[in-house]
Design a protein around this motif. Sequence first.
Motif, short mmCIF file in Angstrom:
data_model
loop_
_atom_site.label_atom_id
_atom_site.label_comp_id
_atom_site.label_asym_id
_atom_site.label_seq_id
_atom_site.Cartn_x
_atom_site.Cartn_y
_atom_site.Cartn_z
N SER A 266 0.82 -1.22 0.00
CA SER A 266 0.00 0.00 0.00
C SER A 266 0.85 1.26 0.00
N GLU A 267 2.07 1.17 0.53
CA GLU A 267 2.88 2.39 0.55
C GLU A 267 3.44 2.75 -0.82
N GLU B 64 2.61 3.95 -4.30
CA GLU B 64 1.52 4.55 -5.06
C GLU B 64 1.80 4.35 -6.54
N LEU C 286 12.42 -1.48 0.38
CA LEU C 286 11.41 -1.73 1.42
C LEU C 286 11.81 -2.91 2.31
N ASP D 145 0.40 -5.79 0.97
CA ASP D 145 1.15 -5.63 2.22
C ASP D 145 1.55 -6.98 2.83
#
Lengths: 180, 550
Positions: free
Chosen positions: A59-60, A62, A158, B386
Motif C-alpha cells: 500500500s505504501e 503509489e 522496502l 502488504d
Amino acid sequence: MKLTRRDAIGALSAAGITALAGCESFGGDGTETESGDGTDTAGGGGGATMALAEVLYPSEAEVTEAYLDTYLYSRMVDEDAYRSELEAGIETLDSLAQEADGSPFADLSVDQRVNLIEDTDLRSGDSVPDGTDIQRVNYHLIDELLFAFYASPTGGELVGNTNPRGWPGGFGYVPNGGPQ
Amino acid sequence: MSGSQSSGSVDRTPVEGADVCVVGSGPAGAHVAHSLASEGHSVVVLEAGERFDMESRVDRMKAQIHPEHGVDEIWDMGGDRDAYTSSGELEIPLNKRRVKGIGGTSLHWGGVTPRFREKDFEMQTRHGVGVDWPISYSDLQPYYAEVEQEIGVKGPDDAPHQPPREADYPMDAMPLSFTDQLFAEAGDAIDVDVQSAPMAINDGTYDRNQCLGYGTCEHVCPSGAKYTAERHVDKAEREGATVIDRVPVQRLEHGPDGEAVTAAVYVTPDGTEHRQQADVFVAAAGAYETPRLLLLSDSEQYPDGLANSSGTVGRYFLDHPTGGVIGLLPEQETHQDEYGPVISSVIYQYYEGEALSERGAINMMLINVAGESPAEMAMRSSAIGDDLLAQIDGQYGNTIGVIMNVEMLPDADNRLTLDESTTDNHGNPVPEISLDAGDYALNAVETGQQVGQELVEEMGGNVLFQGGNLDLSPDEMIEDSKGGYHPMGGTRMGTDPETSVVDSNLKAHDLSNLYIASGGVFPTAGAANPTLTIMALARRCGEHIHDNEF
C-alpha cells in the motif's frame, strides 16, 4: 512512495529494454491510443494493469499510470510477443471479473480484486509462459510486475536491499562500508 | 574458405585443407583454437550448440530468478539432444551443469579461477593417495600466467594459501563484501583466514563491459563482464579460424591402419552429414561428451572405442563433491544480493597440509547470495500487497552462507559409459554417469562444514542448513548442493599407455594426431575450480601442437 516514470525506466533498464521510443500512454480504459512516435498501440490496458498492480504492490507504493505505461509499453515495443500476452492476459482478467462480479477487472473494488485473486488460481496457481490462460496471466502479467518492483531498488529498499539481484546497480556495493 | 557465416544463411560445409579440427568451443576448445590460429594455422571449430546472442541474456537472467524455471532452461538444455542417465551413488543433474553453445559451459560458470596447487600434481608422492600427474605445477605455471592475462582475473597478490606466483594478478583483488567482512571478523577470532577470491570478472580494466552487479554471474551474466570462452572463440575467428555452430560431431573416423584420425563426422541442423578432414584433431567437448565421443567412435580395429586400448576411457571419472552451510544471524542484516558478484571471498586454509592423507582438499567459497532474492520470494509466494511485503521482509535480510567443493580420489569404478537403452536425437546412446565419491571426500565435507558452522556460531548465528551431496540424500538437497559442476577424469593423462588415455602433452597414446583438451585429462581432482587449469592445459596443448605437428 510514488512509483514514477523514472522508476519504470530503471526497471526497464534492469530488464534490458532500451526501446523507450516516445511513449505517451495507454488509454486508461484499455482502448487503442497513439504513442508519441506515431505508432498505434493496441489497448495495453492501463486500467486493468493499474488495478492489478494496486493490489500486488504494497500500500505504501503509489502506482502511477506513468510507471505502468512506461514499463509495459516499452516491453511491448521491445517485444511484439509481449504485446499479445499482455492483451490476452487482460482479457483473461476481465473474463474472470465478469464471471465473478459482472464488471471488467479495472472496475472492481480493491476488495473484489483481492477476492478474485484469492478465489482463483491467480497467484496461487502455476506460472507458465505457454500454459493455460490463468497460468499465462501469472507469468506474463503478475510475475512481470512483481519482478519490475522487487528486482529494483523501488521494492528492494522496502526490505533493506538497494541493489537486489536482477538489478544492474553496480559492482561491489557494500552498505555503509561494511558491518559497524 | 567455406564454413563461414554470410548474410541470410550459414555455410556449415567442411573447411578444405584444415590444419586442425577442434571439437567443442568451450574454454578448452576456444583456447586451443586461439593459440593455433594465432600461429597461422587453418583451424576449424565444430560446436554442437548454437551461438547465443547477447540480447537474450537479460531474459535468461530473468529466467534464472524466476522460480518456475530450472537451471537447465536458462541455456536451453534438455530434450532428446541432451538425454543422459545418472546411475551412481551421487545424482548428477547433468543438464543443469553444462551448456552446449559457443563458449560452452563458461556461459554459466561462476567465474572463480584459482590455480591448482603444487600438491595437486603430486598427491601420491606427498600424501600416498591418488596418482601423480605426469606434469608438475612449474610445467603449467607459465600457462596459468598467460591465461590469467588473456581472460582477465581479479585476485589478491599477497594472500596466503596460494601457489607461487610469478607476477601480480592482472586486476586488483575483489573488495570484501558485507558478509565477507562478517566472515573475516569471525575468522580472526577462530584463526580462519578469509581472503579475496580470484575471479574472471572485469572491473573496467579489460576491453569488455564491466560488472554491472546483476548478481547472477552463475548462471548468466547479462553485462558480459564475466569472462566466457566466447571471447577467445571470437579472437580465434579474428585470427582466421572458422567456427561452425549447431553441428554435433557424431564420431571420429580413422584411416585403414588405425594410426591417425582422418575425419570428424558431424550433422547440420537440416540433417546433412559432413566429414571434416584435418591433419590434427583436438577433442575438446568437455569431460562428459569427450569420452562419450571416443566410445561412439568404435570400429573393427578399436571395438572398445577410439583411444581406448587401455580400457580407461570413461574411467577414473571425478567431480567435486559439495557441502554447504547456510546460517541465520538474527541480530545482523547481511545485505545479500547487494554486492553484485555472487562470490568475492574464499577460505583456502584447508586445501593443503598433512591432513590430506586422510581427507580431501577443501575449497570454501563465501557467497553473497545466500537465500532467495526479493523478486524470487515475491514470485514464489501466493501473497499480495502488504502481506507479500511483510512475508518478504520476514524472510530476507539475515542469511549468510558458505559453499564448498572437496577433493575425491580417482577410482576406476567411477565411470562414464554409454547407456545403450537410451538414444539421443541422432540415435546415439546417451552418456551414463556412475559416481561414488568415497570416504576421503566425505571426511573433507565434514571438516569443511564444521568450519562453516563454527564461523556462523562465532557471528552469533544459527545454522539453518548444512549438507552436501555426500551426507544428504538427493531428496533432502537443494538443487545447488547436488554435484556435477566440475566433471574431470575419464580421459586421464599419464605416462603409461596401459593406464591412461593421453600423454603429458594431451596426445592420445593410441593415435598419432588426436589430442584431448578437457578437464577429462585430470588424473586427480584437487578441489580448486578447474576451469583455469583446463584453459592453461589447452594453451600448453596448442603450443605443443604448433611446435611438433607442423
